[in-house]
Scaffold this active site. Structure first.
Site, short mmCIF file in Angstrom:
data_model
loop_
_atom_site.label_atom_id
_atom_site.label_comp_id
_atom_site.label_asym_id
_atom_site.label_seq_id
_atom_site.Cartn_x
_atom_site.Cartn_y
_atom_site.Cartn_z
N GLU A 160 0.80 -1.22 0.00
CA GLU A 160 0.00 0.00 0.00
C GLU A 160 0.84 1.27 0.00
OE1 GLU A 160 -3.43 -2.01 2.82
OE2 GLU A 160 -1.81 -0.91 3.74
N GLY A 206 6.82 -2.16 5.80
CA GLY A 206 8.19 -2.65 5.69
C GLY A 206 9.23 -1.81 6.39
N GLU A 207 10.37 -2.43 6.64
CA GLU A 207 11.52 -1.74 7.23
C GLU A 207 12.51 -1.47 6.09
OE1 GLU A 207 12.97 -0.35 10.07
OE2 GLU A 207 14.51 -0.10 8.55
N CYS A 224 6.72 -5.14 15.03
CA CYS A 224 6.35 -4.24 16.13
C CYS A 224 4.92 -4.54 16.56
CB CYS A 224 6.49 -2.78 15.71
SG CYS A 224 8.15 -2.40 15.12
N SER A 231 12.17 5.20 14.68
CA SER A 231 11.02 4.84 15.52
C SER A 231 11.54 4.35 16.86
CB SER A 231 10.19 3.74 14.84
OG SER A 231 9.65 4.23 13.64
N LEU A 232 11.65 5.25 17.81
CA LEU A 232 12.23 4.88 19.11
C LEU A 232 11.14 4.30 20.01
CD1 LEU A 232 15.09 4.95 20.25
CD2 LEU A 232 14.45 7.01 21.50
N HIS A 233 10.06 5.02 20.16
CA HIS A 233 8.86 4.59 20.87
C HIS A 233 9.03 4.31 22.36
CE1 HIS A 233 6.97 4.63 17.04
NE2 HIS A 233 7.49 3.51 16.60
N SER A 281 12.19 6.24 7.26
CA SER A 281 11.83 5.90 8.63
C SER A 281 12.26 4.47 8.94
CB SER A 281 10.32 6.04 8.80
OG SER A 281 9.94 5.62 10.08
N CYS A 305 6.13 -7.02 6.90
CA CYS A 305 7.36 -6.55 7.56
C CYS A 305 7.85 -7.59 8.55
CB CYS A 305 7.08 -5.22 8.26
SG CYS A 305 8.57 -4.52 9.03
N CYS A 311 1.72 -2.49 15.47
CA CYS A 311 1.61 -2.15 14.04
C CYS A 311 0.93 -3.29 13.27
CB CYS A 311 3.02 -1.91 13.51
SG CYS A 311 3.09 -1.77 11.71
N CYS A 349 3.36 8.42 1.19
CA CYS A 349 4.00 7.46 2.09
C CYS A 349 4.06 6.13 1.33
CB CYS A 349 3.15 7.34 3.36
SG CYS A 349 3.69 6.04 4.48
N ASN A 408 -2.90 4.96 16.34
CA ASN A 408 -4.09 4.77 15.52
C ASN A 408 -4.64 3.38 15.80
OD1 ASN A 408 -4.25 7.26 13.95
ND2 ASN A 408 -2.21 6.65 13.28
#
Ligand code: SF4
Length: 341
Positions: free
Chosen positions: A84, A154-155, A108, A209-211, A186, A104, A111, A97, A285
């Site tokens: 997508e 994906g990464e 995570c 993406s530390l989170h 990212s 992926c 996600c 995006c 989200n």
């Protein structure tokens, strides 16, 4: 088997001299979908191109417009796999995006893409075509889309070479001619690859993406945190900054009761000391079955205030495309109805 033209670097395009230039213009300036439409190329050249090259790797495209003006494109590839992209028009710019993988492997836990597992890497052309298709669908020339984030499925740094090749096509003057500072990559935070990227000719903006600022919380939500410490990630960010001279963004999904304690905001500020950094707080989200909820607006504000007081540049990301299942963390939810939590 035909060669997928969009996989090629602009310098490697077929034809010679001004004919090659014309072909590149049809692909990247006009954004046409068929060789037959390249009207200033002689009939025999168009026929030869048609025989040897394919201009698309998509067999089907569905689109899901959101009430906020963004559109999610669900692309079915020739092998039947799906990925997508999300197109987000703002008042002063259009951002896309894009995905770099089907699914992926990073997994995570908050996600939706991570939950679907890994399908395969996308080729450089399959990344580039996401932009060309979306522009064409909107009736625009590709140059209307000036901003791009590698933030879809994906990464990107686990599909290193294809992502880099795609970036080179995006940046090339005979490709999409984008600017380095309008492209953001990212990553979940892979120190080795970040350091490798720092040595490349591509110096796009980096978002990590530390989170979570503490190992314990990070390991709970990001499986790759077991392999890479926060210290190593920040060290690689410093190296990237030193070479690219760019501010590094740290993405922080706000998960209620998980990573939104104010001591975590204080620790985050401490961790980022010495880096020219920006923190982007992302209200989570929601999606059905995620097991997570977004922090309250009040808590996000308190977290924001704490960071700001400690001198950390911070913003809160306004989500786009939530009703189309197109917002951050929601990709892989094919139908908008799936996004309902
Ligand atoms: S957040 Fe990014 S890296 Fe993590 S699973 Fe989702 S797509 Fe992969």
């Amino acid at each position: 088997m035909k060669t997928y033209l969009l996989d090629l670097h602009p310098d490697a395009y077929p034809l010679e001299g001004y004919r090659r230039k014309q072909l590149l213009e049809w692909v990247f300036v006009q954004g046409v979908a068929h060789f037959a439409d390249m009207s200033n190329l002689p009939q025999n050249i168009r026929a030869e191109l048609e025989q040897t090259y394919a201009l698309s790797a998509f067999s089907k495209v569905e689109k899901f417009p959101s009430t906020d003006g963004s559109t999610k494109y669900l692309y079915t590839l020739l092998d039947g796999r799906q990925m997508e992209a999300v197109l987000m028009p703002y008042q002063d710019r259009v951002t896309i995006c894009v995905s770099t993988m089907v699914g992926c492997p990073a997994g995570c836990s908050f996600c939706a893409t991570g939950r679907m597992g890994f399908g395969r890497n996308l080729t450089a052309g399959e990344v580039v075509e996401q932009i060309l298709y979306a522009a064409r669908d909107q009736g625009w020339q590709p140059s209307t889309i000036r901003n791009l984030v590698f933030m879809g499925m994906g990464e990107p740094l686990l599909n290193y070479q294809n992502t880099l090749n795609a970036a080179r096509i995006l940046l090339h003057a005979d490709g999409l001619g984008m600017s380095q500072r309008r492209i953001t990559l990212s990553t979940v935070g892979l120190p080795k690859q970040i350091i490798q990227l720092a040595s490349e000719d591509v110096t796009v903006k980096l978002a990590i993406s530390l989170h979570a600022p503490d190992e314990e919380t990070r390991k709970k939500i990001i499986p790759t945190a077991h392999a890479h410490s926060i210290k190593d990630i920040l060290e690689s960010a410093r190296e990237y900054q030193r070479r690219s001279k760019r501010r590094v963004t740290f993405e922080y999904s706000m998960l209620a009761g998980v990573n939104d304690h104010l001591w975590q905001a204080e620790l985050l500020a401490e961790q980022l000391r010495g880096l020219i950094a920006h923190v982007n707080l992302i209200p989570m989200n929601a999606w059905a079955g995620s097991g997570f909820a977004s922090s309250s607006e009040q808590r996000i504000q308190e977290f924001y205030d704490t960071l700001e007081k400690l001198g950390v540049p911070v913003s809160v990301r306004r989500s786009r495309g939530r009703d189309a299942g197109a917002a951050c963390g929601q990709l892989a939810l094919k139908r908008p109805a799936d996004a309902a939590a």
